[in-house]
Design a protein around this motif. Structure first.
Motif, PDB file in Angstrom:
ATOM      1  N   GLU A 125    -162.265 -27.145 -87.883  1.00  0.00           N
ATOM      2  CA  GLU A 125    -162.032 -27.215 -86.448  1.00  0.00           C
ATOM      3  C   GLU A 125    -162.480 -25.915 -85.772  1.00  0.00           C
ATOM      4  O   GLU A 125    -162.409 -24.833 -86.366  1.00  0.00           O
ATOM      5  CB  GLU A 125    -160.547 -27.416 -86.166  1.00  0.00           C
ATOM      6  CG  GLU A 125    -159.919 -28.590 -86.891  1.00  0.00           C
ATOM      7  CD  GLU A 125    -159.436 -28.260 -88.308  1.00  0.00           C
ATOM      8  OE1 GLU A 125    -158.761 -29.113 -88.918  1.00  0.00           O
ATOM      9  OE2 GLU A 125    -159.714 -27.144 -88.810  1.00  0.00           O
ATOM     10  N   GLY A 169    -160.732 -23.637 -80.211  1.00  0.00           N
ATOM     11  CA  GLY A 169    -159.442 -23.241 -79.661  1.00  0.00           C
ATOM     12  C   GLY A 169    -159.526 -21.896 -78.954  1.00  0.00           C
ATOM     13  O   GLY A 169    -160.358 -21.053 -79.274  1.00  0.00           O
ATOM     14  N   LEU A 193    -162.499 -29.096 -78.219  1.00  0.00           N
ATOM     15  CA  LEU A 193    -162.428 -28.802 -79.645  1.00  0.00           C
ATOM     16  C   LEU A 193    -163.521 -29.565 -80.379  1.00  0.00           C
ATOM     17  O   LEU A 193    -163.889 -30.670 -79.989  1.00  0.00           O
ATOM     18  CB  LEU A 193    -161.061 -29.185 -80.204  1.00  0.00           C
ATOM     19  CG  LEU A 193    -159.840 -28.569 -79.533  1.00  0.00           C
ATOM     20  CD1 LEU A 193    -158.577 -28.957 -80.290  1.00  0.00           C
ATOM     21  CD2 LEU A 193    -159.970 -27.062 -79.422  1.00  0.00           C
ATOM     22  N   CYS A 237    -164.888 -30.687 -84.383  1.00  0.00           N
ATOM     23  CA  CYS A 237    -164.552 -30.861 -85.795  1.00  0.00           C
ATOM     24  C   CYS A 237    -165.860 -31.098 -86.542  1.00  0.00           C
ATOM     25  O   CYS A 237    -166.510 -32.137 -86.345  1.00  0.00           O
ATOM     26  CB  CYS A 237    -163.613 -32.048 -85.946  1.00  0.00           C
ATOM     27  SG  CYS A 237    -163.230 -32.538 -87.644  1.00  0.00           S
ATOM     28  N   TRP A 258    -156.914 -36.602 -84.847  1.00  0.00           N
ATOM     29  CA  TRP A 258    -156.587 -35.265 -84.364  1.00  0.00           C
ATOM     30  C   TRP A 258    -155.068 -35.119 -84.415  1.00  0.00           C
ATOM     31  O   TRP A 258    -154.333 -36.000 -83.952  1.00  0.00           O
ATOM     32  CB  TRP A 258    -157.086 -35.042 -82.943  1.00  0.00           C
ATOM     33  CG  TRP A 258    -158.552 -34.800 -82.828  1.00  0.00           C
ATOM     34  CD1 TRP A 258    -159.522 -35.704 -82.517  1.00  0.00           C
ATOM     35  CD2 TRP A 258    -159.228 -33.549 -83.024  1.00  0.00           C
ATOM     36  NE1 TRP A 258    -160.747 -35.106 -82.509  1.00  0.00           N
ATOM     37  CE2 TRP A 258    -160.595 -33.773 -82.813  1.00  0.00           C
ATOM     38  CE3 TRP A 258    -158.801 -32.253 -83.346  1.00  0.00           C
ATOM     39  CZ2 TRP A 258    -161.552 -32.767 -82.918  1.00  0.00           C
ATOM     40  CZ3 TRP A 258    -159.751 -31.250 -83.452  1.00  0.00           C
ATOM     41  CH2 TRP A 258    -161.098 -31.507 -83.245  1.00  0.00           C
ATOM     42  N   ARG A 308    -151.724 -32.027 -84.213  1.00  0.00           N
ATOM     43  CA  ARG A 308    -151.388 -30.671 -83.788  1.00  0.00           C
ATOM     44  C   ARG A 308    -150.000 -30.309 -84.296  1.00  0.00           C
ATOM     45  O   ARG A 308    -149.169 -31.173 -84.561  1.00  0.00           O
ATOM     46  CB  ARG A 308    -151.457 -30.529 -82.269  1.00  0.00           C
ATOM     47  CG  ARG A 308    -150.388 -31.303 -81.498  1.00  0.00           C
ATOM     48  CD  ARG A 308    -150.627 -31.170 -79.998  1.00  0.00           C
ATOM     49  NE  ARG A 308    -149.615 -31.890 -79.225  1.00  0.00           N
ATOM     50  CZ  ARG A 308    -149.651 -32.039 -77.914  1.00  0.00           C
ATOM     51  NH1 ARG A 308    -150.659 -31.511 -77.207  1.00  0.00           N
ATOM     52  NH2 ARG A 308    -148.687 -32.705 -77.278  1.00  0.00           N
ATOM     53  N   ARG A 352    -146.024 -31.485 -87.696  1.00  0.00           N
ATOM     54  CA  ARG A 352    -147.350 -31.902 -87.279  1.00  0.00           C
ATOM     55  C   ARG A 352    -147.275 -33.297 -86.680  1.00  0.00           C
ATOM     56  O   ARG A 352    -146.613 -34.184 -87.220  1.00  0.00           O
ATOM     57  CB  ARG A 352    -148.275 -31.895 -88.492  1.00  0.00           C
ATOM     58  CG  ARG A 352    -149.739 -31.911 -88.168  1.00  0.00           C
ATOM     59  CD  ARG A 352    -150.551 -31.558 -89.404  1.00  0.00           C
ATOM     60  NE  ARG A 352    -150.308 -30.195 -89.828  1.00  0.00           N
ATOM     61  CZ  ARG A 352    -150.808 -29.671 -90.940  1.00  0.00           C
ATOM     62  NH1 ARG A 352    -151.561 -30.411 -91.732  1.00  0.00           N
ATOM     63  NH2 ARG A 352    -150.553 -28.437 -91.268  1.00  0.00           N
ATOM     64  N   ASP A 377    -148.803 -28.012 -74.692  1.00  0.00           N
ATOM     65  CA  ASP A 377    -149.949 -28.338 -75.542  1.00  0.00           C
ATOM     66  C   ASP A 377    -150.263 -27.205 -76.512  1.00  0.00           C
ATOM     67  O   ASP A 377    -151.139 -27.346 -77.375  1.00  0.00           O
ATOM     68  CB  ASP A 377    -151.196 -28.614 -74.696  1.00  0.00           C
ATOM     69  CG  ASP A 377    -151.059 -29.877 -73.860  1.00  0.00           C
ATOM     70  OD1 ASP A 377    -151.474 -29.841 -72.676  1.00  0.00           O
ATOM     71  OD2 ASP A 377    -150.566 -30.890 -74.390  1.00  0.00           O
ATOM     72  N   TYR A 418    -154.416 -27.052 -83.763  1.00  0.00           N
ATOM     73  CA  TYR A 418    -154.991 -28.392 -83.757  1.00  0.00           C
ATOM     74  C   TYR A 418    -155.830 -28.600 -85.014  1.00  0.00           C
ATOM     75  O   TYR A 418    -156.598 -27.715 -85.419  1.00  0.00           O
ATOM     76  CB  TYR A 418    -155.837 -28.587 -82.512  1.00  0.00           C
ATOM     77  CG  TYR A 418    -155.011 -28.815 -81.269  1.00  0.00           C
ATOM     78  CD1 TYR A 418    -154.269 -27.770 -80.715  1.00  0.00           C
ATOM     79  CD2 TYR A 418    -154.934 -30.061 -80.664  1.00  0.00           C
ATOM     80  CE1 TYR A 418    -153.482 -27.974 -79.582  1.00  0.00           C
ATOM     81  CE2 TYR A 418    -154.167 -30.278 -79.537  1.00  0.00           C
ATOM     82  CZ  TYR A 418    -153.436 -29.233 -79.005  1.00  0.00           C
ATOM     83  OH  TYR A 418    -152.649 -29.432 -77.889  1.00  0.00           O
ATOM     84  N   CYS A 472    -158.159 -31.608 -87.438  1.00  0.00           N
ATOM     85  CA  CYS A 472    -158.802 -32.908 -87.563  1.00  0.00           C
ATOM     86  C   CYS A 472    -158.818 -33.274 -89.048  1.00  0.00           C
ATOM     87  O   CYS A 472    -158.859 -32.400 -89.918  1.00  0.00           O
ATOM     88  CB  CYS A 472    -160.221 -32.900 -87.008  1.00  0.00           C
ATOM     89  SG  CYS A 472    -161.341 -31.746 -87.817  1.00  0.00           S
ATOM     90  N   GLY A 499    -157.508 -25.462 -89.057  1.00  0.00           N
ATOM     91  CA  GLY A 499    -156.997 -25.666 -87.712  1.00  0.00           C
ATOM     92  C   GLY A 499    -157.572 -24.655 -86.743  1.00  0.00           C
ATOM     93  O   GLY A 499    -158.219 -23.666 -87.124  1.00  0.00           O
TER      94      GLY A 499
END
Length: 124
Positions: A6, A9, A20, A22, A36, A38, A45, A90, A94, A96, A117
């Motif tokens: 990833e 960010g 973002l 991946c 996805w 987070r 998670r 948020d 993050y 993937c 991440g």
């Protein structure tokens, strides 16, 4: 070797946007759905989006619906998450991963190991 890495960010102010990315390798992206996820500080998670192998079905968990958009470019071995109207809640790392998508809100089943991440921080 299957790898998903990833990037993208950053720190942004509330209301800002980030995209973002991946990057995948070691498998044929065309064949897999990608989720996805987070993880916010002190929390578990959570799945936030899942995009099917052909991109025809994209699922979002309720907190991000209307603000986040997942997409994929199989030719470039890339999956993206465009995040708009970002909010402090948020803030998270993050991830993937290959995943099985379901229609159930936020229920996506990871099927490969987690990458490092990318940190997203939303604050003033």
């Amino acid at each position: 070797q299957v790898r998903l890495v990833e990037s993208g960010g950053d720190w942004v102010q509330p209301g800002g946007s980030l995209r973002l990315s991946c990057a995948v390798s070691g498998f044929t992206l065309d064949d897999d759905s990608i989720g996805w996820f987070r993880q916010a500080p002190g929390k578990g998670r959570e799945g936030i989006s899942c995009i099917s192998s052909g991109g025809g079905n994209i699922y979002y968990t309720d907190p991000v619906k209307g603000r986040f958009t997942a997409s994929r470019d199989n030719a470039k071995n890339r999956v993206y998450l465009q995040m708009n109207s970002l909010r402090p809640d948020d803030t998270a790392v993050y991830f993937c991963t290959r995943a099985i998508c379901t229609r159930e809100n936020g229920v996506y089943y990871p099927t490969s190991d987690w990458g490092p991440g990318t940190q997203v921080t939303v604050s003033t």
